[in-house]
Scaffold this motif. Structure first.
Motif, short mmCIF file in Angstrom:
data_model
loop_
_atom_site.label_atom_id
_atom_site.label_comp_id
_atom_site.label_asym_id
_atom_site.label_seq_id
_atom_site.Cartn_x
_atom_site.Cartn_y
_atom_site.Cartn_z
N SER A 141 2.22 12.68 8.42
CA SER A 141 0.94 12.30 8.79
C SER A 141 0.49 11.98 10.28
CB SER A 141 0.70 10.68 8.26
OG SER A 141 -0.49 10.35 7.50
N GLU A 142 0.77 11.53 11.02
CA GLU A 142 0.64 11.45 12.02
C GLU A 142 0.40 12.73 12.86
OE1 GLU A 142 2.30 9.45 15.02
OE2 GLU A 142 1.57 7.24 13.37
N ASN A 143 0.83 14.13 12.40
CA ASN A 143 1.26 15.40 12.93
C ASN A 143 -0.51 16.43 12.31
OD1 ASN A 143 2.66 14.48 14.89
ND2 ASN A 143 4.49 15.74 13.49
N ILE A 144 -0.21 16.05 10.91
CA ILE A 144 -1.41 16.40 10.36
C ILE A 144 -3.07 15.79 11.47
CG2 ILE A 144 -2.85 16.47 8.00
CD1 ILE A 144 0.44 16.66 7.05
N ALA A 145 -3.08 14.46 10.95
CA ALA A 145 -4.10 14.38 12.14
C ALA A 145 -5.62 14.83 11.61
CB ALA A 145 -4.05 14.75 13.58
N VAL A 146 -5.55 15.05 10.07
CA VAL A 146 -6.74 15.15 10.03
C VAL A 146 -6.75 15.07 8.24
CG1 VAL A 146 -8.14 17.48 8.93
CG2 VAL A 146 -6.76 17.28 10.51
N ASP A 147 -7.88 13.96 7.72
CA ASP A 147 -7.83 14.14 6.42
C ASP A 147 -8.98 14.63 5.90
OD1 ASP A 147 -6.38 11.21 6.33
OD2 ASP A 147 -8.04 10.41 6.77
N ALA A 148 -8.79 14.47 4.30
CA ALA A 148 -9.77 15.26 3.62
C ALA A 148 -10.12 14.35 2.40
CB ALA A 148 -9.36 16.48 3.43
N ASN A 149 -11.32 14.76 1.84
CA ASN A 149 -12.20 13.90 1.00
C ASN A 149 -11.76 14.77 -0.05
OD1 ASN A 149 -14.05 12.08 2.63
ND2 ASN A 149 -15.87 14.49 1.85
N LYS A 150 -11.30 13.92 -1.13
CA LYS A 150 -10.77 14.42 -2.68
C LYS A 150 -12.65 15.42 -3.69
CE LYS A 150 -9.16 9.76 -4.26
NZ LYS A 150 -9.29 8.59 -5.30
N PRO A 151 -11.66 15.56 -4.53
CA PRO A 151 -12.52 17.43 -5.20
C PRO A 151 -13.78 16.03 -5.03
CG PRO A 151 -10.01 17.38 -5.30
CD PRO A 151 -10.53 15.71 -5.35
N GLU A 152 -14.47 17.07 -4.85
CA GLU A 152 -15.93 16.47 -5.58
C GLU A 152 -16.73 16.08 -6.98
OE1 GLU A 152 -20.40 15.84 -4.88
OE2 GLU A 152 -19.23 16.11 -3.08
N HIS A 156 -17.23 11.53 -8.31
CA HIS A 156 -18.59 10.91 -9.34
C HIS A 156 -17.73 10.31 -10.60
CE1 HIS A 156 -21.52 13.99 -7.08
NE2 HIS A 156 -20.69 14.98 -7.44
N LEU A 157 -16.53 10.25 -10.49
CA LEU A 157 -16.34 9.78 -11.62
C LEU A 157 -16.63 8.63 -11.70
CD1 LEU A 157 -12.87 10.87 -12.22
CD2 LEU A 157 -14.78 11.77 -13.22
N ASN A 160 -16.66 2.01 -13.19
CA ASN A 160 -15.60 0.46 -13.89
C ASN A 160 -14.87 0.97 -15.57
OD1 ASN A 160 -18.15 -0.71 -12.85
ND2 ASN A 160 -19.61 -0.54 -14.62
N ASN A 161 -13.88 0.09 -14.57
CA ASN A 161 -13.18 -0.04 -16.37
C ASN A 161 -12.23 1.79 -15.55
OD1 ASN A 161 -13.80 -1.42 -17.79
ND2 ASN A 161 -15.49 -1.03 -18.44
N LEU A 162 -12.18 2.26 -14.59
CA LEU A 162 -11.74 3.21 -14.08
C LEU A 162 -10.31 3.06 -13.39
CD1 LEU A 162 -11.41 7.02 -13.52
CD2 LEU A 162 -12.75 6.60 -11.08
#
Length: 189
Positions: A141-152, A156-157, A160-162
């Protein structure tokens, strides 16, 4: 077909993300696979990765002096949404113990980070093995060192109650049909 020099270059790139020898753990073997050879490695499971545009994977087997083994698979999924999709198809529960979402259960750690899906497995979890698995996972994880967001679309979900562990992100109708059969054809493109 992937040229031999390009395959070696890709293999070396993935290997650099994995920890080398540490504590009592040595490297037993490294294996490299691409879309043309993945069926040789995971016959019957390759379709999942290929449907998410998988590029290549390195599989490394670590072994300690007690004979304990840990198998690490580092998949380059080309884009973060592909890595997230594979993760959602395989996880049962979720935590954030390794920066981005992960699942840690007895004998297994899976997580996604940026465009990579990572799987660690062992056949006999002991406290020593679990500690080594966490070390390997955190190192990758440290070697990858780049985060990304979940798909757009996932962002949008409604919250509540998810049930977060129930989210599945797919790009191929076969995976939709595995949860709720809709059609034998790709009617949603």
């Amino acid at each position: 077909m992937l040229s031999i020099s390009l395959a070696m270059q890709r293999k070396d790139e993935l290997l650099r993300m994995l920890p080398g020898v540490f504590d009592d753990w040595g490297i037993e073997s490294d294996k490299y696979f691409n879309p043309e050879t993945l069926y040789d490695y995971i016959d019957g499971g390759a379709e999942l990765y290929i449907s998410y545009n998988f590029k290549d994977v390195i599989s490394r087997r670590y072994k300690n002096s007690n004979g304990d083994e840990i198998v690490v698979e580092l998949f380059d999924m080309v884009a973060p949404d592909n890595a997230y999709g594979v993760f959602t198809q395989q996880r049962e529960e979720e935590s954030t113990d390794i920066l981005q979402e992960c699942q840690i259960i007895i004998g297994s750690i899976i997580f996604w980070r940026h465009k990579y899906f990572v799987s660690l497995m062992n056949n006999k979890e002991t406290p020593v093995v679990k500690e080594a698995m966490l070390h390997i996972a955190n190192s990758i994880s440290e070697n990858i060192a780049v985060d990304a967001n979940k798909p757009e679309i996932v962002l949008h979900l409604p919250v509540n109650n998810l049930l977060p562990n129930s989210i599945r992100y797919f790009k191929h109708y076969v995976w939709l049909n595995s949860y709720n059969f809709i059609s034998s054809d790709n009617i949603y493109n």
